[in-house]
Structure formats: C-alpha cells, structure tokens
Write a protein that holds these residues in place. Structure first.
Motif, PDB file in Angstrom:
ATOM      1  N   THR A 270       0.568  -1.128   0.047  1.00  0.00           N
ATOM      2  CA  THR A 270       0.213   0.080  -0.375  1.00  0.00           C
ATOM      3  C   THR A 270       0.682   1.081  -0.185  1.00  0.00           C
ATOM      4  O   THR A 270       2.375   0.915  -0.175  1.00  0.00           O
ATOM      5  N   SER A 271       0.370   2.743   0.482  1.00  0.00           N
ATOM      6  CA  SER A 271       1.271   3.577  -0.080  1.00  0.00           C
ATOM      7  C   SER A 271       2.392   3.916   0.971  1.00  0.00           C
ATOM      8  O   SER A 271       2.778   5.173   1.617  1.00  0.00           O
ATOM      9  N   VAL A 272       1.428   2.720   2.856  1.00  0.00           N
ATOM     10  CA  VAL A 272       1.952   3.127   3.584  1.00  0.00           C
ATOM     11  C   VAL A 272       3.496   1.851   3.816  1.00  0.00           C
ATOM     12  O   VAL A 272       2.849   0.835   3.765  1.00  0.00           O
ATOM     13  N   PRO A 273       4.369   2.027   4.068  1.00  0.00           N
ATOM     14  CA  PRO A 273       5.701   0.976   4.264  1.00  0.00           C
ATOM     15  C   PRO A 273       4.857  -0.151   5.618  1.00  0.00           C
ATOM     16  O   PRO A 273       4.476   0.130   6.669  1.00  0.00           O
ATOM     17  N   GLY A 274       5.484  -1.603   5.059  1.00  0.00           N
ATOM     18  CA  GLY A 274       4.835  -2.144   6.172  1.00  0.00           C
ATOM     19  C   GLY A 274       3.489  -2.447   6.162  1.00  0.00           C
ATOM     20  O   GLY A 274       3.127  -3.678   6.620  1.00  0.00           O
ATOM     21  N   LEU A 275       2.896  -1.695   4.964  1.00  0.00           N
ATOM     22  CA  LEU A 275       1.184  -2.089   5.189  1.00  0.00           C
ATOM     23  C   LEU A 275       0.698  -3.072   4.496  1.00  0.00           C
ATOM     24  O   LEU A 275       1.052  -2.196   2.755  1.00  0.00           O
ATOM     25  N   TYR A 276       0.580  -3.892   3.285  1.00  0.00           N
ATOM     26  CA  TYR A 276      -0.343  -5.419   2.479  1.00  0.00           C
ATOM     27  C   TYR A 276      -1.410  -5.044   2.251  1.00  0.00           C
ATOM     28  O   TYR A 276      -2.326  -5.080   3.403  1.00  0.00           O
ATOM     29  N   ALA A 277      -2.414  -5.536   1.024  1.00  0.00           N
ATOM     30  CA  ALA A 277      -3.427  -5.576   0.708  1.00  0.00           C
ATOM     31  C   ALA A 277      -3.792  -6.874  -0.049  1.00  0.00           C
ATOM     32  O   ALA A 277      -2.684  -6.413  -0.979  1.00  0.00           O
ATOM     33  N   ALA A 278      -4.263  -7.573   0.588  1.00  0.00           N
ATOM     34  CA  ALA A 278      -4.502  -9.147  -0.622  1.00  0.00           C
ATOM     35  C   ALA A 278      -6.262  -9.514  -0.528  1.00  0.00           C
ATOM     36  O   ALA A 278      -6.691  -9.506   0.060  1.00  0.00           O
ATOM     37  N   GLY A 279      -6.368  -9.294  -2.166  1.00  0.00           N
ATOM     38  CA  GLY A 279      -7.524 -10.000  -2.171  1.00  0.00           C
ATOM     39  C   GLY A 279      -8.544  -9.520  -2.738  1.00  0.00           C
ATOM     40  O   GLY A 279      -7.976  -8.233  -3.477  1.00  0.00           O
ATOM     41  N   ASP A 280      -9.882  -9.398  -2.738  1.00  0.00           N
ATOM     42  CA  ASP A 280     -11.040  -8.833  -2.972  1.00  0.00           C
ATOM     43  C   ASP A 280     -10.714  -7.345  -2.207  1.00  0.00           C
ATOM     44  O   ASP A 280     -11.665  -6.390  -2.470  1.00  0.00           O
ATOM     45  N   VAL A 281     -10.285  -6.882  -1.011  1.00  0.00           N
ATOM     46  CA  VAL A 281      -9.976  -5.369  -0.231  1.00  0.00           C
ATOM     47  C   VAL A 281      -9.620  -4.941  -1.041  1.00  0.00           C
ATOM     48  O   VAL A 281      -9.372  -3.606  -0.731  1.00  0.00           O
ATOM     49  N   ARG A 282      -8.492  -5.646  -2.057  1.00  0.00           N
ATOM     50  CA  ARG A 282      -7.157  -5.159  -3.182  1.00  0.00           C
ATOM     51  C   ARG A 282      -8.539  -3.986  -4.274  1.00  0.00           C
ATOM     52  O   ARG A 282      -9.197  -4.629  -4.710  1.00  0.00           O
ATOM     53  N   GLU A 283      -8.347  -2.654  -4.590  1.00  0.00           N
ATOM     54  CA  GLU A 283      -8.574  -2.496  -6.687  1.00  0.00           C
ATOM     55  C   GLU A 283      -7.779  -4.034  -7.271  1.00  0.00           C
ATOM     56  O   GLU A 283      -7.398  -4.399  -6.888  1.00  0.00           O
ATOM     57  N   ASP A 284      -8.907  -3.602  -8.183  1.00  0.00           N
ATOM     58  CA  ASP A 284      -9.408  -4.312  -9.820  1.00  0.00           C
ATOM     59  C   ASP A 284      -9.040  -5.622  -9.209  1.00  0.00           C
ATOM     60  O   ASP A 284      -8.158  -6.571 -10.178  1.00  0.00           O
ATOM     61  N   ALA A 285      -9.128  -6.080  -8.052  1.00  0.00           N
ATOM     62  CA  ALA A 285      -8.714  -7.943  -7.391  1.00  0.00           C
ATOM     63  C   ALA A 285     -10.239  -8.279  -8.492  1.00  0.00           C
ATOM     64  O   ALA A 285     -11.269  -8.435  -8.737  1.00  0.00           O
ATOM     65  N   ALA A 286      -9.788  -9.815  -8.934  1.00  0.00           N
ATOM     66  CA  ALA A 286     -10.353 -10.292 -10.121  1.00  0.00           C
ATOM     67  C   ALA A 286     -11.550 -11.048  -9.247  1.00  0.00           C
ATOM     68  O   ALA A 286     -12.419 -12.050 -10.521  1.00  0.00           O
ATOM     69  N   LYS A 287     -11.502 -11.200  -8.087  1.00  0.00           N
ATOM     70  CA  LYS A 287     -12.646 -11.996  -6.971  1.00  0.00           C
ATOM     71  C   LYS A 287     -12.787 -13.391  -7.638  1.00  0.00           C
ATOM     72  O   LYS A 287     -13.946 -14.506  -8.151  1.00  0.00           O
ATOM     73  N   GLN A 288     -11.415 -13.920  -7.939  1.00  0.00           N
ATOM     74  CA  GLN A 288     -11.607 -15.434  -7.764  1.00  0.00           C
ATOM     75  C   GLN A 288      -9.952 -15.596  -6.862  1.00  0.00           C
ATOM     76  O   GLN A 288      -9.306 -15.330  -6.614  1.00  0.00           O
ATOM     77  N   VAL A 289     -10.531 -17.436  -6.065  1.00  0.00           N
ATOM     78  CA  VAL A 289      -9.941 -18.224  -5.179  1.00  0.00           C
ATOM     79  C   VAL A 289      -7.941 -17.924  -5.683  1.00  0.00           C
ATOM     80  O   VAL A 289      -7.404 -17.813  -4.585  1.00  0.00           O
ATOM     81  N   VAL A 290      -7.533 -18.841  -6.774  1.00  0.00           N
ATOM     82  CA  VAL A 290      -6.700 -18.592  -6.998  1.00  0.00           C
ATOM     83  C   VAL A 290      -6.381 -16.704  -7.199  1.00  0.00           C
ATOM     84  O   VAL A 290      -4.932 -17.165  -6.824  1.00  0.00           O
TER      85      VAL A 290
END
Length: 312
Positions: A270-290
C-alpha cells in the motif's frame, strides 16, 4: 511484537500465512473471527481451481488450507480487529474488539469484500442454490440454459456479456431505463442478440424448491412477469471490508480509490510502508480464489524482505 499480523482468514490470508511462516518468519498471527476459509466456503460447486480435478464445494476446497498453513507455525486468533494504526517508529498497533492491543512490524489486510444484496424475497434462501454473485464462478453450470442478471452498472453488464458466451439467453433486469455503465459496454450489450433487456423493472421474488431456483417474479411498471430460469445473478455493487483501515477522524490509513478499495502495487504494498492488502479488498481484484491466493503469496514474500531490511 509480532513479525506479521494478517487480518482475514480467507484464501489470501491463509496463503500469506503459509508463505510467511514457511519463509522463515517466526511470530505470525492471523486474525479471523470464525473458521478460516472465507466467502468461497458458501459456494456449492467449485470446478475451476487449478489442480483440483473433481467438482467440490467451497467448504471442501478450503478444508485443508488452515491445517497446511499452520503446519509451519501460523497462529490463528479468533479475534476481531477493529482498527490498525501506524506507530511513530513505523510499526503498527492493532486494536482488538476485546479491548486488547497487539503490536506488529508488518500487517497484511485480507478482509475481502461482500456483495450487496438486492433485497428481493428468496435471495438469501437461494444463495448458492441458483442465486449467485459471480458469473465466472457459476456461469458454466448454466451452459445452454437461460439465466437472469440483476443490475445496471459496469459489473452487471460485463457479467451479462460474459454469460452470453456460455448460456442460451440472458435476461438483463434493471430498475431504470438507462444504464450507469460505460457507453462502449452498453453498446455491446444492446447489440448482443442473446441478451434481452427488461428495464424499469425490479425483482419481487425468486422461487424454487430443494433442488434450487426455478424462476423469478418481476414487477415491470405494474405488470408481473414470471421468468422460468434456473439461475439469477445479482450485481448491485460490493461492500469493501475496509473498516479496519479507518482512523478516528474518518480518513483511511492508506490510499484507497473512490470505491474504498485499497490501492496496491504488484507486490501488494500500500502507500504505507509495511502495510499490505491482498485479495478482494484491493483495487482491481479479480474476485477469484486463485487470484486471492496469489496476492497473499506475493504480499508475504515481500514482507519477509521488508522485515529483513528493518533489522539491518
């Protein structure tokens, strides 16, 4: 202090935990209120996860993921994280619903998103049994059949076009006479012979039996229409589960887009060092398990490098 805190126990969170602990991090905790697995556990059939040859339920697909992730030392805390704050030294404080706090060198937010409900009768009853919020997940099961799509935005129209490549016919039901989607997408829908528009209409109820949906009742300007379809796809928006990033003043800890989805780079930073976002909470997520699993792996791999540099 934790090396890594993971907020959310779906495919992204579990995979992040697996890669982080197997990659050498010793103190990793995943916060998930209920049983790990995520929204996919509600799916009745999954047949597009690579390497899983049989059609399985979402629950069956996710059954061994927690055990595998915890084999290398991942800990699961059944706690709700209320808020994440960044400390002056670059570490993070997690405020828990229990009133306790926890400190972490890095955080991966994998809280997912929740499809909005349209609110018609039978919607909740038949979720996973004919009512779906994912055409990519469930469209193939209606090959050669007729289905209904509810919604008028970009996602609804794009998914209707996707379904039109699989099914016999798509009824696109929208409560207005104009769409909120991009003009080019609207034009493609209007020119697709397999898509029939039902405008100025709203779904009153979905009905069926134990085997699943049998049809949908529509109110179009006072006229009742009974569509005999086995599948109803609802696309009326998503609620991004970003509450943990909201600060006391209403701002977000990191950059988000206009829909509240977290902005990340290819390493899920993310824009903050040490902070990450993964899966459907992030932008442009494909909404798929894989894809969520891939996000979790990418985030965890970078976290390991990030923490190593902190110790230099």
């Amino acid at each position: 202090m934790l090396d890594l805190a993971i907020v959310g126990g779906g495919p992204a969170g579990l995979t992040a935990g697996l890669y982080a602990t197997r990659g050498g991090l010793k103190n990793v905790v995943m916060y998930e209120q209920g049983m790990p697995g995520g929204a996919i556990t509600q799916s009745s059939e999954v047949e597009n996860y690579p390497g899983v040859c049989e059609v399985v339920t979402g629950m069956e697909l996710m059954e061994c993921w927690p055990k595998q992730a915890m084999r290398f030392g991942l800990k699961h805390e059944m706690e709700k994280v209320e808020r994440i704050k960044r400390n002056e030294d670059g570490t993070f404080t997690l405020e828990l619903a229990s009133g306790k706090t926890e400190q972490a060198k890095a955080v991966i937010v994998a809280t997912g998103s929740t499809p909005k409900r349209a609110g018609f009768e039978g919607e909740e009853e038949f979720i996973g049994k004919g009512v779906s919020t994912c055409a990519t997940c469930d469209g193939f099961f209606y090959k050669g059949k007729e289905v209904a799509v509810v919604g008028g935005g970009d996602t609804a129209l794009e998914e209707a076009l996707y379904l039109a490549n699989i099914v016999e016919k798509v009824y696109l039901i929208h409560r207005r006479d104009k769409f909120r989607a991009a003009p080019s997408t609207v034009e493609r829908v209007m020119n697709n012979p397999k898509i029939e528009l039902i405008l100025n209409a709203k779904v009153k109820k979905v009905y069926g039996d134990q085997s699943g949906v049998q049809g949908v009742i529509i109110d179009q300007e006072g006229k009742e229409i009974d569509l005999k379809v086995p599948g109803v796809f609802v696309f009326v928006g998503m609620n991004v589960n970003n509450e943990v990033l909201k600060q006391e003043d209403g701002s977000f800890l990191c950059d988000v887009n206009e829909w509240g989805e977290v902005k990340v780079d290819l390493k899920m930073r993310t824009s903050v060092p040490g902070l990450y976002a993964a899966g459907d909470v992030r932008e442009d997520a494909a909404k798929q398990v894989v894809c969520a699993a891939g996000d979790g792996a990418a985030a965890a791999i970078d976290v390991i490098s990030y923490i190593e540099k902190m110790g230099e």
